[in-house]
Design a protein around this motif. Structure first.
Motif, PDB file in Angstrom:
ATOM      1  N   SER B  46       0.845  -1.193   0.000  1.00 24.65           N
ATOM      2  CA  SER B  46       0.000   0.000   0.000  1.00 24.65           C
ATOM      3  C   SER B  46       0.878   1.241   0.000  1.00 24.65           C
ATOM      4  O   SER B  46       1.882   1.298   0.708  1.00 24.65           O
ATOM      5  CB  SER B  46      -0.893   0.013   1.233  1.00 24.65           C
ATOM      6  N   GLY B  47       0.508   2.214  -0.809  1.00 24.09           N
ATOM      7  CA  GLY B  47       1.254   3.460  -0.827  1.00 24.09           C
ATOM      8  C   GLY B  47       2.488   3.460  -1.713  1.00 24.09           C
ATOM      9  O   GLY B  47       3.259   4.399  -1.689  1.00 24.09           O
ATOM     10  N   THR B  48       2.675   2.398  -2.527  1.00 21.51           N
ATOM     11  CA  THR B  48       3.839   2.407  -3.417  1.00 21.51           C
ATOM     12  C   THR B  48       3.499   3.069  -4.747  1.00 21.51           C
ATOM     13  O   THR B  48       4.340   3.129  -5.634  1.00 21.51           O
ATOM     14  CB  THR B  48       4.360   0.986  -3.687  1.00 21.51           C
ATOM     15  N   GLY B  49       2.287   3.515  -4.907  1.00 20.77           N
ATOM     16  CA  GLY B  49       1.968   4.295  -6.106  1.00 20.77           C
ATOM     17  C   GLY B  49       1.380   3.502  -7.250  1.00 20.77           C
ATOM     18  O   GLY B  49       1.540   3.885  -8.396  1.00 20.77           O
ATOM     19  N   LYS B  50       0.719   2.396  -6.953  1.00 19.34           N
ATOM     20  CA  LYS B  50       0.096   1.611  -8.029  1.00 19.34           C
ATOM     21  C   LYS B  50      -0.991   2.430  -8.718  1.00 19.34           C
ATOM     22  O   LYS B  50      -0.999   2.564  -9.944  1.00 19.34           O
ATOM     23  CB  LYS B  50      -0.525   0.323  -7.468  1.00 19.34           C
ATOM     24  N   SER B  51      -1.888   2.966  -7.903  1.00 18.66           N
ATOM     25  CA  SER B  51      -2.976   3.751  -8.490  1.00 18.66           C
ATOM     26  C   SER B  51      -2.441   5.036  -9.126  1.00 18.66           C
ATOM     27  O   SER B  51      -2.946   5.484 -10.142  1.00 18.66           O
ATOM     28  CB  SER B  51      -4.022   4.093  -7.436  1.00 18.66           C
ATOM     29  N   VAL B  52      -1.397   5.592  -8.517  1.00 20.43           N
ATOM     30  CA  VAL B  52      -0.795   6.806  -9.083  1.00 20.43           C
ATOM     31  C   VAL B  52      -0.237   6.499 -10.468  1.00 20.43           C
ATOM     32  O   VAL B  52      -0.406   7.280 -11.413  1.00 20.43           O
ATOM     33  CB  VAL B  52       0.306   7.355  -8.152  1.00 20.43           C
ATOM     34  N   LEU B  53       0.395   5.321 -10.610  1.00 16.13           N
ATOM     35  CA  LEU B  53       0.937   4.939 -11.910  1.00 16.13           C
ATOM     36  C   LEU B  53      -0.176   4.829 -12.941  1.00 16.13           C
ATOM     37  O   LEU B  53      -0.072   5.330 -14.066  1.00 16.13           O
ATOM     38  CB  LEU B  53       1.687   3.604 -11.784  1.00 16.13           C
ATOM     39  N   LEU B  54      -1.276   4.195 -12.547  1.00 17.85           N
ATOM     40  CA  LEU B  54      -2.405   4.039 -13.460  1.00 17.85           C
ATOM     41  C   LEU B  54      -2.948   5.414 -13.868  1.00 17.85           C
ATOM     42  O   LEU B  54      -3.178   5.689 -15.044  1.00 17.85           O
ATOM     43  CB  LEU B  54      -3.492   3.210 -12.773  1.00 17.85           C
ATOM     44  N   ARG B  55      -3.099   6.281 -12.872  1.00 23.89           N
ATOM     45  CA  ARG B  55      -3.623   7.614 -13.169  1.00 23.89           C
ATOM     46  C   ARG B  55      -2.645   8.407 -14.027  1.00 23.89           C
ATOM     47  O   ARG B  55      -3.057   9.211 -14.860  1.00 23.89           O
ATOM     48  CB  ARG B  55      -3.916   8.366 -11.869  1.00 23.89           C
ATOM     49  N   THR B  56      -1.344   8.178 -13.822  1.00 20.68           N
ATOM     50  CA  THR B  56      -0.352   8.902 -14.614  1.00 20.68           C
ATOM     51  C   THR B  56      -0.404   8.463 -16.074  1.00 20.68           C
ATOM     52  O   THR B  56      -0.356   9.293 -16.982  1.00 20.68           O
ATOM     53  CB  THR B  56       1.054   8.663 -14.042  1.00 20.68           C
ATOM     54  N   ILE B  57      -0.511   7.143 -16.288  1.00 17.81           N
ATOM     55  CA  ILE B  57      -0.582   6.652 -17.667  1.00 17.81           C
ATOM     56  C   ILE B  57      -1.810   7.226 -18.358  1.00 17.81           C
ATOM     57  O   ILE B  57      -1.787   7.588 -19.535  1.00 17.81           O
ATOM     58  CB  ILE B  57      -0.601   5.110 -17.688  1.00 17.81           C
ATOM     59  N   LEU B  58      -2.900   7.345 -17.606  1.00 21.33           N
ATOM     60  CA  LEU B  58      -4.132   7.880 -18.186  1.00 21.33           C
ATOM     61  C   LEU B  58      -4.121   9.402 -18.313  1.00 21.33           C
ATOM     62  O   LEU B  58      -5.065   9.991 -18.821  1.00 21.33           O
ATOM     63  CB  LEU B  58      -5.332   7.464 -17.328  1.00 21.33           C
TER      64      LEU B  58
END
Lengths: 410, 258
Positions: B46-58
């Motif tokens: 948790s907090g390693t930026g998985k969702s952030v990565l997804l949002r960044t790609i999008l």
């Protein structure tokens, strides 16, 4: 840029470079180009067997151009039909659905249909769609305008009744909460009350002071012009003093608070309702009425008379300034005249109304907040109706008070 | 690696992605590739930026540095028109479904069709109902409001909306979180089936070991602000990093492997 504008329906050049979804896996083609060519359904007949050749691109982007030819084929073809899918270069679920629909509708009219030379990809898609529902459920019955109108009236009546009931329910809960609070002062949420007093009271002071000052000034300026015709300009002081202290000060303050804090209460309680926070409170064993609504209501009831007093003072100051500017009435004369024009009871008539208006604003806001359902739209609707209803009720109550004070000659 | 040939085509190519909030870097010089037709699982604590990565790609999250190419288009600095053309070839299932709460499920699925295409109302209804059926929802769910749906149904309805335009790539943000194990297994199977029939490429952020075992072709592990390792389940087992070891060989994982 609209996708369909790029579609050239009749172009027969197969866009071999465009990889197809599905069988494009492992293909090397880079799908940079967004230019699409169209799909087509051409017809020929050999020895009593009608042949439909589907070719080109059959995707969601070309579906709107393909649909009419599908319908036409369904309406005109009879006997035996063979649908050749061999020259389709790209197909997706929308294209596969159109072919499924063509096949089904022809079969429904007694035509014997066979599909030939489908690519592996097309066959896979067609198989995936095979179990798809055959009939679209009928749309819900529409009702006439008159019936709709009657229904709306009926629904509004029922809802008004429910409004009254839920409002009384909250009032009852608040009274009970207060009586508990008086017996066990430790269970009153003083921190929360003070917080809401700051939010709805202290922070509203600048805007209410400014608004009242301007209203007082406007009334003085307008009445100065009119009263000057009769040489009765000195009565500006009486007019401003009585109008502001008895009616306008409290009314405008209540309207401002309904718009400013009533809407905030509804939105806060409503979004807590949406996120099940209210349910969480109940499960923990806390009464949401006691935790959320009571502190807000008490804060409002304490704060609205204070705000009204500030509004009264500011409006009189505005009126005094305007009288000085337009009539040359110096402040000390204004104050002396004011002392003759109004008595203490004039001020009290206004202030007594304030707690009742606060109660109404708070109860309407809480009732609307608790009625918010799951959607964002519902939150907006209830916040709007909270403000509209509480302003309306404030004015109604003001009218009732006016009749009452006239009857008791106060 | 299933489905990919010798020289797999990259549909997403991220290079040097750097994202931070305030003075804290979440992703630092991260590279990632996604190949056509694969299901890529992205995991991490948790907090390693998985969702952030997804949002960044999008493109929902601004980058400090780096570039993202989606379907061969430099997505991160594309002109709005080019970007919109790529957008309609992507589908996203957000973690909580993100269904429009004032529209029915059917209308939700039709939103992308209405905005991007001109279709007859009949065809639009048929296609939307088709997608709803394809993701395993009962036909009568189409006319329900999102607030009337259960958690699993919301995920399926969200997936139906993501599939509305037959996208090339589908992004799934924790698709099986909040589902019961049977529902989650069904969902994994559904993703696989759709990948096979529709030829999707799937970018899946997940915490679910079952999903990783059964559905994913390749796994990328995020940690220390970058991709620690990407590869198959076998590669994960062999990789020597305390978190990766604990994650894939911990008690919960061993129970699955047994």
């Amino acid at each position: 840029m609209r996708w369909v504008d790029l579609v050239k329906v009749e172009a027969r050049i197969a866009p071999l470079k465009a990889a197809r979804p599905g069988d494009g896996r492992g293909s090397q083609s880079a799908r940079v180009s967004v230019t699409e060519t169209g799909g087509q359904l051409s017809r020929s007949s050999t020895g009593g067997v009608a042949r439909l050749v589907a070719g080109g691109v059959w995707t969601i982007a070309t579906a709107d151009r393909l649909e009419p030819s599908i319908d036409e084929a369904v309406n005109t073809l009879r006997g035996t039909v063979e649908i050749d899918l061999g020259s389709i270069v790209q197909i997706d679920t929308a294209g596969a659905w159109l072919i499924t629909r063509l096949e089904r509708e022809l079969s429904a009219r007694g035509v014997s249909v066979s599909l030939v030379s489908a690519s592996e990809n097309a066959r896979r898609l067609l198989e995936a769609l095979a179990p798809a529902e055959r009939d679209v459920p009928p749309p819900p019955e529409t009702i006439g305008v008159v019936q709709e109108l009657l229904e709306a009236v009926g629904r509004t009546m029922v809802r008004s009744w429910e409004d009254l009931k839920s409002g009384l329910g909250i009032l009852g809960g608040v009274v009970r909460g207060l009586s508990i609070g008086l017996r066990h002062p430790r269970r009153m949420r003083f921190t929360s009350i003070i917080f809401h007093m700051e939010q709805t009271g202290l922070r509203a002071v600048p805007i209410i002071a400014l608004m009242s000052f301007l209203i007082g000034a406007i009334i003085a300026q307008q009445s100065a012009y009119q009263l000057a015709y009769f040489g009765a300009d000195i009565f500006v002081v009486d007019l401003v003093g009585i109008l502001v202290l008895r009616e306008l000060g409290v009314l405008l303050t209540a309207i401002m608070v309904a718009g400013r804090s009533g809407s905030a209460f509804t939105a806060e309680i409503g979004s807590m309702k949406m996120r099940e926070e209210i349910d969480a409170l109940s499960v923990i064993g806390l009464d949401p009425l006691h935790v959320l609504i009571l502190p807000r209501l008490i804060a409002l009831i304490l704060v609205l008379p204070l705000l009204t007093f500030i509004a009264d003072v500011c409006a009189l100051a505005g009126g005094g300034m305007m009288s000085w500017a337009y009539l040359g009435l110096p402040p000390d004369t204004f104050i002396t005249r004011l002392r003759d024009a109004v008595a203490l009871n004039t001020l009290f008539v206004g202030l007594i109304k304030a707690p009742f208006m606060a109660l109404i604003i708070g109860i309407v806001a809480a009732a609307e907040g608790l009625r918010v359902a799951g959607s964002a739209e519902s939150l907006g609707t209830h916040t709007t109706s909270s403000v509209v209803k509480s302003i309306f009720m404030v004015i109604v109550v003001d009218g009732i008070f006016a009749m009452y004070f006239a009857a008791v000659r106060y | 690696m299933r489905g990919a040939g010798k020289n797999p085509e990259e549909v997403i190519r991220g290079r040097g992605i750097t994202v931070g909030f305030g003075d804290r870097l979440i992703l630092d010089n991260l590279d990632i590739d996604v190949y056509r037709g694969e299901i890529l699982g992205v995991v991490g604590a948790s907090g390693t930026g998985k969702s952030v990565l997804l949002r960044t790609i999008l493109g929902l999250q601004p980058m400090r540095a780096g570039e993202v190419e989606v379907l061969g288009v430099p997505y991160s600095d594309a002109a709005p028109a080019a970007r919109s053309a790529v957008d309609r070839r992507l589908g996203v299932l957000f973690q909580h479904g993100a269904l429009f709460s004032s529209l029915t499920v059917l209308q939700n699925v039709q939103v992308p069709m209405r905005e991007h295409l001109r279709l007859s109302p009949r065809l639009m209804d048929e296609l939307a109902r088709l997608k709803i059926e394809l993701v395993g929802l009962a036909p009568d769910a189409a006319d329900k409001m999102p607030s009337e749906l259960s958690g699993g149904m919301i995920k399926r309805a969200g997936l139906a909306r993501a599939l509305a335009l037959d996208p090339d790539i589908v992004f799934l943000d924790e698709p099986t979180s909040g589902l019961d194990p049977i529902g989650a297994a069904d969902f994994d199977a559904l993703i696989e089936t759709l990948r096979d029939t529709l030829g999707l490429t799937v970018f899946m952020v997940t915490h679910d070991l079952d999903s990783l075992y059964t559905a994913c072709d390749r796994i990328a592990v995020l940690g220390d602000r970058r991709v620690l390792i990407e590869g198959t389940m076998g590669d994960m087992m062999a990789f020597n990093h305390p978190w990766v070891q604990q994650y894939f060989r911990g008690t919960r994982a061993r129970r699955l492997g047994a």
